[in-house]
Motif scaffolding. Structure first.
Motif, PDB file in Angstrom:
ATOM      1  N   PRO A 200       0.843  -1.203   0.000  1.00  0.00           N
ATOM      2  CA  PRO A 200       0.000   0.000   0.000  1.00  0.00           C
ATOM      3  C   PRO A 200       0.875   1.249   0.000  1.00  0.00           C
ATOM      4  CG  PRO A 200      -0.853  -1.608   1.571  1.00  0.00           C
ATOM      5  CD  PRO A 200       0.484  -2.132   1.104  1.00  0.00           C
ATOM      6  N   TYR A 201       0.613   2.153  -0.917  1.00  0.00           N
ATOM      7  CA  TYR A 201       1.502   3.308  -1.053  1.00  0.00           C
ATOM      8  C   TYR A 201       1.566   4.128   0.231  1.00  0.00           C
ATOM      9  CZ  TYR A 201       3.601   7.629  -2.682  1.00  0.00           C
ATOM     10  OH  TYR A 201       4.416   8.721  -2.816  1.00  0.00           O
ATOM     11  N   ALA A 202       0.508   4.138   1.012  1.00  0.00           N
ATOM     12  CA  ALA A 202       0.496   4.903   2.254  1.00  0.00           C
ATOM     13  C   ALA A 202       1.551   4.407   3.233  1.00  0.00           C
ATOM     14  CB  ALA A 202      -0.885   4.828   2.906  1.00  0.00           C
ATOM     15  N   GLU A 203       1.997   3.163   3.092  1.00  0.00           N
ATOM     16  CA  GLU A 203       3.016   2.616   3.991  1.00  0.00           C
ATOM     17  C   GLU A 203       4.441   2.889   3.509  1.00  0.00           C
ATOM     18  OE1 GLU A 203       2.332  -1.510   4.745  1.00  0.00           O
ATOM     19  OE2 GLU A 203       0.183  -1.256   5.074  1.00  0.00           O
ATOM     20  N   TRP A 204       4.564   3.407   2.310  1.00  0.00           N
ATOM     21  CA  TRP A 204       5.905   3.587   1.749  1.00  0.00           C
ATOM     22  C   TRP A 204       6.769   4.608   2.489  1.00  0.00           C
ATOM     23  CZ3 TRP A 204       9.957   1.976  -0.521  1.00  0.00           C
ATOM     24  CH2 TRP A 204      10.906   2.868  -1.037  1.00  0.00           C
ATOM     25  N   PRO A 205       6.265   5.805   2.867  1.00  0.00           N
ATOM     26  CA  PRO A 205       7.161   6.787   3.487  1.00  0.00           C
ATOM     27  C   PRO A 205       7.906   6.258   4.704  1.00  0.00           C
ATOM     28  CG  PRO A 205       5.123   7.844   2.835  1.00  0.00           C
ATOM     29  CD  PRO A 205       4.920   6.358   2.632  1.00  0.00           C
ATOM     30  N   ALA A 206       7.214   5.491   5.574  1.00  0.00           N
ATOM     31  CA  ALA A 206       7.891   4.963   6.755  1.00  0.00           C
ATOM     32  C   ALA A 206       8.972   3.963   6.370  1.00  0.00           C
ATOM     33  CB  ALA A 206       6.874   4.308   7.687  1.00  0.00           C
ATOM     34  N   ARG A 207       8.705   3.111   5.391  1.00  0.00           N
ATOM     35  CA  ARG A 207       9.717   2.145   4.947  1.00  0.00           C
ATOM     36  C   ARG A 207      10.885   2.857   4.278  1.00  0.00           C
ATOM     37  NH1 ARG A 207       8.363  -3.336   4.702  1.00  0.00           N
ATOM     38  NH2 ARG A 207       6.237  -3.794   5.377  1.00  0.00           N
ATOM     39  N   ASP A 208      10.588   3.904   3.538  1.00  0.00           N
ATOM     40  CA  ASP A 208      11.632   4.666   2.875  1.00  0.00           C
ATOM     41  C   ASP A 208      12.572   5.295   3.907  1.00  0.00           C
ATOM     42  OD1 ASP A 208      12.919   6.080   0.663  1.00  0.00           O
ATOM     43  OD2 ASP A 208      11.899   7.855   1.411  1.00  0.00           O
ATOM     44  N   ALA A 209      11.986   5.913   4.932  1.00  0.00           N
ATOM     45  CA  ALA A 209      12.797   6.572   5.958  1.00  0.00           C
ATOM     46  C   ALA A 209      13.704   5.585   6.671  1.00  0.00           C
ATOM     47  CB  ALA A 209      11.888   7.277   6.969  1.00  0.00           C
ATOM     48  N   ALA A 210      13.228   4.347   6.847  1.00  0.00           N
ATOM     49  CA  ALA A 210      14.013   3.350   7.576  1.00  0.00           C
ATOM     50  C   ALA A 210      15.251   2.906   6.806  1.00  0.00           C
ATOM     51  CB  ALA A 210      13.145   2.138   7.899  1.00  0.00           C
ATOM     52  N   GLY A 211      15.307   3.207   5.503  1.00  0.00           N
ATOM     53  CA  GLY A 211      16.425   2.745   4.696  1.00  0.00           C
ATOM     54  C   GLY A 211      17.381   3.818   4.239  1.00  0.00           C
ATOM     55  N   LEU A 212      17.327   4.993   4.858  1.00  0.00           N
ATOM     56  CA  LEU A 212      18.103   6.122   4.344  1.00  0.00           C
ATOM     57  C   LEU A 212      19.534   6.211   4.878  1.00  0.00           C
ATOM     58  CD1 LEU A 212      15.428   8.969   4.382  1.00  0.00           C
ATOM     59  CD2 LEU A 212      16.283   7.702   2.407  1.00  0.00           C
ATOM     60  N   ARG A 213      19.877   5.414   5.883  1.00  0.00           N
ATOM     61  CA  ARG A 213      21.209   5.551   6.486  1.00  0.00           C
ATOM     62  C   ARG A 213      22.329   5.426   5.460  1.00  0.00           C
ATOM     63  NH1 ARG A 213      25.679   5.931   6.926  1.00  0.00           N
ATOM     64  NH2 ARG A 213      27.130   5.334   8.584  1.00  0.00           N
ATOM     65  N   MET A 214      22.162   4.523   4.496  1.00  0.00           N
ATOM     66  CA  MET A 214      23.243   4.260   3.551  1.00  0.00           C
ATOM     67  C   MET A 214      23.595   5.481   2.707  1.00  0.00           C
ATOM     68  SD  MET A 214      25.046   1.488   3.174  1.00  0.00           S
ATOM     69  CE  MET A 214      23.984   0.073   3.460  1.00  0.00           C
ATOM     70  N   ASN A 215      22.616   6.357   2.479  1.00  0.00           N
ATOM     71  CA  ASN A 215      22.900   7.528   1.650  1.00  0.00           C
ATOM     72  C   ASN A 215      24.039   8.374   2.211  1.00  0.00           C
ATOM     73  OD1 ASN A 215      20.656   6.603   0.294  1.00  0.00           O
ATOM     74  ND2 ASN A 215      19.668   8.598   0.153  1.00  0.00           N
ATOM     75  N   GLY A 216      24.113   8.454   3.534  1.00  0.00           N
ATOM     76  CA  GLY A 216      25.154   9.265   4.137  1.00  0.00           C
ATOM     77  C   GLY A 216      26.552   8.739   3.900  1.00  0.00           C
ATOM     78  N   SER A 217      26.673   7.442   3.578  1.00  0.00           N
ATOM     79  CA  SER A 217      27.995   6.856   3.375  1.00  0.00           C
ATOM     80  C   SER A 217      28.682   7.407   2.134  1.00  0.00           C
ATOM     81  CB  SER A 217      27.886   5.333   3.277  1.00  0.00           C
ATOM     82  OG  SER A 217      27.430   4.793   4.499  1.00  0.00           O
ATOM     83  N   PHE A 218      27.928   7.859   1.155  1.00  0.00           N
ATOM     84  CA  PHE A 218      28.542   8.453  -0.034  1.00  0.00           C
ATOM     85  C   PHE A 218      29.312   9.718   0.338  1.00  0.00           C
ATOM     86  CE2 PHE A 218      25.229   5.828  -1.831  1.00  0.00           C
ATOM     87  CZ  PHE A 218      25.820   5.294  -2.958  1.00  0.00           C
ATOM     88  N   ALA A 219      28.642  10.619   1.059  1.00  0.00           N
ATOM     89  CA  ALA A 219      29.294  11.865   1.457  1.00  0.00           C
ATOM     90  C   ALA A 219      30.441  11.598   2.427  1.00  0.00           C
ATOM     91  CB  ALA A 219      28.267  12.798   2.089  1.00  0.00           C
ATOM     92  N   LEU A 220      30.236  10.667   3.357  1.00  0.00           N
ATOM     93  CA  LEU A 220      31.299  10.344   4.308  1.00  0.00           C
ATOM     94  C   LEU A 220      32.527   9.795   3.594  1.00  0.00           C
ATOM     95  CD1 LEU A 220      29.242   8.635   7.163  1.00  0.00           C
ATOM     96  CD2 LEU A 220      30.325  10.892   7.247  1.00  0.00           C
ATOM     97  N   GLY A 221      32.307   8.977   2.572  1.00  0.00           N
ATOM     98  CA  GLY A 221      33.431   8.410   1.846  1.00  0.00           C
ATOM     99  C   GLY A 221      34.247   9.454   1.110  1.00  0.00           C
ATOM    100  N   VAL A 222      33.561  10.387   0.448  1.00  0.00           N
ATOM    101  CA  VAL A 222      34.274  11.457  -0.255  1.00  0.00           C
ATOM    102  C   VAL A 222      35.020  12.332   0.748  1.00  0.00           C
ATOM    103  CG1 VAL A 222      33.996  13.511  -1.694  1.00  0.00           C
ATOM    104  CG2 VAL A 222      32.675  11.444  -2.190  1.00  0.00           C
ATOM    105  N   ALA A 223      34.358  12.661   1.861  1.00  0.00           N
ATOM    106  CA  ALA A 223      35.007  13.489   2.875  1.00  0.00           C
ATOM    107  C   ALA A 223      36.217  12.780   3.476  1.00  0.00           C
ATOM    108  CB  ALA A 223      34.002  13.841   3.974  1.00  0.00           C
TER     109      ALA A 223
END
Length: 273
Positions: A200-223
């Motif tokens: 159900p699309y209404a459940e997507w935002p919470a699942r999306d938020a739970a998987g965002l940690r990895m995005n920060g690794s890109f910036a951390l790696g370059v830094a």
């Protein structure tokens, strides 16, 4: 996992970083980079879980390579959870390589619509910021149904252009070698057996938020790479503090602060769906 992190750092130091300036200048990602990651088993890491430190290490070698490689893992996790061994084994070996088309999951009207038809679905619309075109075999594509309660679905779509699937290349200021395109669907038929999950699309935002940690690794790696080139400075401690803050932050904090809209030159990372 320590061995995998060490191997990622070795690949970044010995292969990716020495070629990074040429890759950025020419806008062409060497196939040998992805082939190496496949040979070393990095295309199957999602089955057990990809460590943020692996992503950070590779991003500190070549950001474009890491973007293209990382998009693959959503398809791996999805077919694993669906029990699709016919897809799982070649994806884990890197014999089939996947990208993602997640534009339909953004708030607002769906940019990619899925209409039920006999035997499957018809896809119509556009998905921007699709990374790795020409280097992938399949797109793990999100779409939304528009009849009744909205449902999000994910399906494996062959990354082959044709009358019902067209691409428009995007010229990026950074990581242009990632071969990022906008994909246009015009009545593309997707068989039901290619659907990996629905939600159900209404459940997507919470699942999306739970998987965002990895995005920060890109910036951390370059830094981290920049700090290694600078030598010891107080910024090293600041970087460690940023990493620790991401590791301990709850998902709502990621959603509010960690990913400003359109700050990345490619679609948000796959959430294993």
């Amino acid at each position: 996992m320590t061995d995998v992190i060490d191997k990622a750092r070795q690949i970044a130091d010995e292969v990716l970083f020495p070629a990074a300036l040429e890759v950025d200048r020419d806008g062409v990602l060497p196939a040998s980079h992805l082939d190496l990651l496949a040979r070393e088993g990095f295309y199957g890491l999602a089955v057990a879980g990809v460590s943020p430190l692996v992503v950070e290490a590779l991003a500190g070698g070549c950001l474009a390579t890491t973007f293209v490689w990382m998009q693959h893992h959503g398809a791996v996790r999805a077919v694993a959870e669906a029990g699709r061994t016919d897809w799982l084994d070649p994806l884990c070996r890197g014999e089939r390589r996947a990208g993602v088309a997640l534009g339909a999951l953004r708030p607002g009207p769906p940019s990619v619509r899925a209409t039920p038809v006999p035997g499957g679905y018809r896809l119509d619309g556009e998905s921007p910021w699709v990374t790795g075109w020409g280097m992938i075999d399949v797109l793990h594509t999100a779409a939304r149904t528009v009849d009744g309660a909205e449902t999000a679905l994910w399906a494996l779509v062959d990354a082959v252009p044709g009358p019902a699937l067209r691409v428009s290349p995007l010229d990026l200021v950074a990581v242009n070698a990632s071969a990022t395109v906008e994909v246009h669907f015009d009545g593309l038929f997707v068989p039901a057996e290619r659907v990996t999950a629905t939600l159900p699309y209404a459940e997507w935002p919470a699942r999306d938020a739970a998987g965002l940690r990895m995005n920060g690794s890109f910036a951390l790696g370059v830094a981290a790479r920049c700090l290694r080139l600078l030598g010891p400075t107080p910024l090293d401690t600041e970087l460690d503090a940023c990493r620790a803050a991401l590791d301990t932050a709850p998902p709502p904090t990621y959603q509010r602060h960690a990913r400003p809209r359109r700050s990345w030159p490619c679609e948000p990372l796959p959430r294993w769906w």
